[in-house]
Design an enzyme around this catalytic site. Structure first.
Site, PDB file in Angstrom:
ATOM      1  N   SER A  44      25.397  72.311  56.528  1.00 36.97           N
ATOM      2  CA  SER A  44      26.498  71.771  56.799  1.00 36.97           C
ATOM      3  C   SER A  44      27.159  72.536  57.970  1.00 36.97           C
ATOM      4  CB  SER A  44      27.472  71.512  55.754  1.00 36.97           C
ATOM      5  OG  SER A  44      27.356  70.553  55.022  1.00 36.97           O
ATOM      6  N   LYS A  95      37.586  74.963  58.441  1.00 41.47           N
ATOM      7  CA  LYS A  95      37.066  73.692  57.894  1.00 41.47           C
ATOM      8  C   LYS A  95      38.154  73.338  56.934  1.00 41.47           C
ATOM      9  CE  LYS A  95      33.045  71.664  55.925  1.00 41.47           C
ATOM     10  NZ  LYS A  95      31.463  71.975  55.280  1.00 41.47           N
ATOM     11  N   SER A 128      28.475  68.850  57.065  1.00 42.13           N
ATOM     12  CA  SER A 128      29.864  68.071  57.026  1.00 42.13           C
ATOM     13  C   SER A 128      30.839  68.966  57.597  1.00 42.13           C
ATOM     14  CB  SER A 128      30.169  68.541  55.469  1.00 42.13           C
ATOM     15  OG  SER A 128      30.041  69.753  55.094  1.00 42.13           O
TER      16      SER A 128
END
Lengths: 446, 446
Positions: B183, B84, B159
């Site tokens: 997330s 990420k 996210s």
């Protein structure tokens, strides 16, 4: 000191214990002396909000009977003690200095009170507190301001103002207070007694009305640091970190703060002179530390009182209510940053205590202001009284370290205190050093 | 699943490891497959913001050379991994999904990336994140929204949306994400992969851009829970609490929440049916838990971004900026109360895990909403998308407990995930149960 002083003036717990053991005095005698002193003196100082004469006399007879039967509960056995009125006492009114708690009588003792009673101490009454302990001036309470035994027109400081006045006037040899930003040490300094705030968590706060949980400490006020140590031993119980004993020549670091300008130079000079052999170290960022303290204290205090503010605001003292409104408006992100800043200060303080056994600085930057004063003129600058009172004590609530105030003289006839900080577990060195310092300063002068 | 799928679809890390050991595949082959899959598929899904083809090929050759020399670094040796884009990678752009970090190239790896590389894993690229990880929808990022491989008009959730899409589309067998309120688990559920959030603190967050420190976790996404377990073993390193092994017939408590009305009944029924033998227990106060979460997350997030908001607000995505403004206005006392409520929930959760080995509930109350949607019509009620996405995952960030999302079927052609919670140290039971559940559900259906 104005007027007469009570029986316990100049008498230490250690002395009283010897007299009790020798049969020269009984616990009943001591309680009578305390009650008589309160009766004759407290009209002037308003140190007590509640006096529990009957219960104290009964407890004294029990203590004497135990002693006669060969049971000895330790250094506080038979010693009269006063307890701040935000600390629960079973069956004795506990009003938090507030109209919110008119008529409130707890069913249980606070943990610290239980420990005192288990050690044979005798609770004679409850002492005046700033409402909900929310103020370092000690002059906003449901039962009126406590007054400084050195000049009743002056504030005691607070919030444990009644406890300080009770010891300073000789009404009791020992009083329990609480200290969230300096509430034991400030009135100790302004009233000329010794005040000790233990390490955070060393004494349980169960049954003590919270001001700001992460900063709240139970502390003690007495005539000597040795007496504070005796009481601390009882209050901390088994949680006390074993102390390796007194370091006779501790390394002392003098904390030269960047906000010394806040204070009265006569106070700063007097305290500085008490540590001629100390090494000077800089403590920077004191103003920021005070903001850190204010953000944490305010947010936690409002969390305690939010429902009360919404439901019955009129029951608060107007100044306390106004301060609560301001506290309630502190943003959460400021609190979060303050908690981070506290962590960083803890590391700084720990690093200083790797280099020094003790750290020294003034307890309070000024002598006791007049009751009700809110701004001081210091060299032409207008300084808010609360800032002047709290700036040097509140960092050690953030750090959570043991901190003690000891009298080092007077300025303009009013007491001045020096503050000493040590690492957890080094309390013996702190107590012994403080009493040697007091003796050395008293020697040539008094 | 729309269109073609990448090489890694249906291939587990365990399978790939066996092929690597047998010499049927090399790390260089795997990296080529990953790069080819990304090239052919990612135009549709926008899972990657940066691909480091040359560095990945070089690392693969080194991994192959080591293996040829008899050095075996464990189950991730030679395995391509996506990371990420809020997690620092030395020499590879790390932009936090934000214009604030255009052109930013960290000098050091985050601790979790270092652990992956030390275990022989090969970082092939960085995945799309909601700006600063500040949103569960995954559709507000400097490099555009990530898109759901099951329907590119739908959001991935966030996210860690790019990490979920990269695994779901078979571009990589493993991706690292972060999880502050869900997330990792939310995009795992919406994209039909397994997502695991370890216990708080089990994987170091050094080098990961903070969203809300006391709630932030590094987690993993993969095709199976077993693969999540292999990655977790590497990421947690020596801090991992030893697991006593799999409990073959764990006691499962089904958490009947009082806010199930928030969600799509088709989703709730599908997940409930996956646990026919579970005992039903009430999880009350879910709406209050969500407020607790929001107060902590918002205050901590604004503390991170306050200076950036003041200095260059125009660089934020407008929705993220608006949410930050709201977060900055949360009062400190609400944060303090939320921290107290979190403690109380931790005790409740611990008590439930004394009675059950695993707790089960839906991961997300709805299937993937359209990209950009902010309100959902559920049975005539207008439900904010963020609330619908976060309600069931965020309590486990408060509790700090291990939590995993596993696919249990589809509703209207879109994936649905079940969430499983365990006590720290019981992760083996969690992983094994999740994979047995998946196999049992897949068996009769397909």
């Amino acid at each position: 000191m104005t007027g007469n002083r009570g029986f316990f003036a100049g008498r230490t717990i250690a002395d009283l214990g010897r007299d009790l053991s020798a049969g020269l005095l009984s616990a009943a005698d001591l309680v009578d002396h305390a009650l008589d002193s309160i009766t004759s003196l407290d009209r002037a100082f308003n140190a007590f909000v509640t006096v529990g004469a009957d219960a104290a006399r009964l407890a004294a007879r029990q203590a004497d009977a135990e002693r006669a039967a060969g049971v000895h509960r330790g250094p506080l056995h038979g010693i009269p003690v006063a307890v701040k009125d935000i600390i629960d006492t079973a069956g004795m009114a506990t009003r938090m200095g507030s109209a919110h708690f008119d008529g409130h009588i707890p069913g249980q003792d606070a943990a610290c009170v239980r420990r005192l009673r288990d050690a044979g101490a005798i609770i004679v009454g409850k002492t005046t507190t700033h409402e909900f302990a929310y103020g370092p001036t000690g002059d906003r309470s449901r039962n009126g301001p406590s007054r400084n035994p050195h000049d009743p027109a002056r504030m005691t400081g607070g919030s444990s103002g009644g406890s300080a006045a009770a010891v300073a006037a000789g009404m009791v040899p020992l009083a329990v207070g609480t200290d969230t930003g300096g509430s034991v040490r400030i009135p100790a300094a302004l009233c000329g007694v010794v005040g000790f705030k233990p390490a955070h968590g060393a004494v349980p706060v169960d049954g003590v009305f919270p001001l700001a949980s992460s900063l709240d400490h139970v502390g003690v006020l007495a005539g000597t640091a040795e007496d504070c140590g005796l009481a601390f031993g009882v209050l901390a119980g088994e949680a006390r970190v074993p102390s390796p004993g007194d370091t006779v020549s501790p390394r002392v670091g003098w904390l030269a703060t960047d906000s010394m300008a806040l204070g009265d130079p006569a106070v700063g000079d007097l305290v500085r002179a008490a540590f001629p052999d100390s090494e000077e170290v800089a403590l920077t960022g004191v103003a920021e530390l005070y903001q850190t303290y204010a953000a944490i204290q305010g947010s936690e205090a409002y969390a305690v009182h939010a429902d009360r503010v919404a439901r019955s605001p009129q029951l608060f003292d107007p100044e306390v209510l106004e301060r609560l409104h301001l506290a309630g408006a502190i943003p959460g992100w400021r609190y979060v940053r303050a908690v981070e800043a506290r962590e960083s200060f803890r590391r700084r303080a720990a690093a200083l205590l790797d280099r020094y056994d003790l750290l020294a600085l003034p307890t309070v930057a000024v002598v006791a202001p007049p009751v009700g004063a809110r701004v001081l003129d210091i060299g032409g600058a207008q300084v808010p009284v609360r800032d002047a009172l709290l700036s040097f004590t509140s960092p050690w609530n953030l750090a959570g370290l043991p901190a003690l105030s000891v009298p080092v003289g007077t300025a303009g006839g009013l007491p001045v205190g020096a503050q000493l900080i040590c690492r957890t577990g080094r309390e013996e060195t702190l107590f012994a050093y403080a009493d040697r310092l007091r003796a050395a300063l008293a020697g040539p002068r008094g």
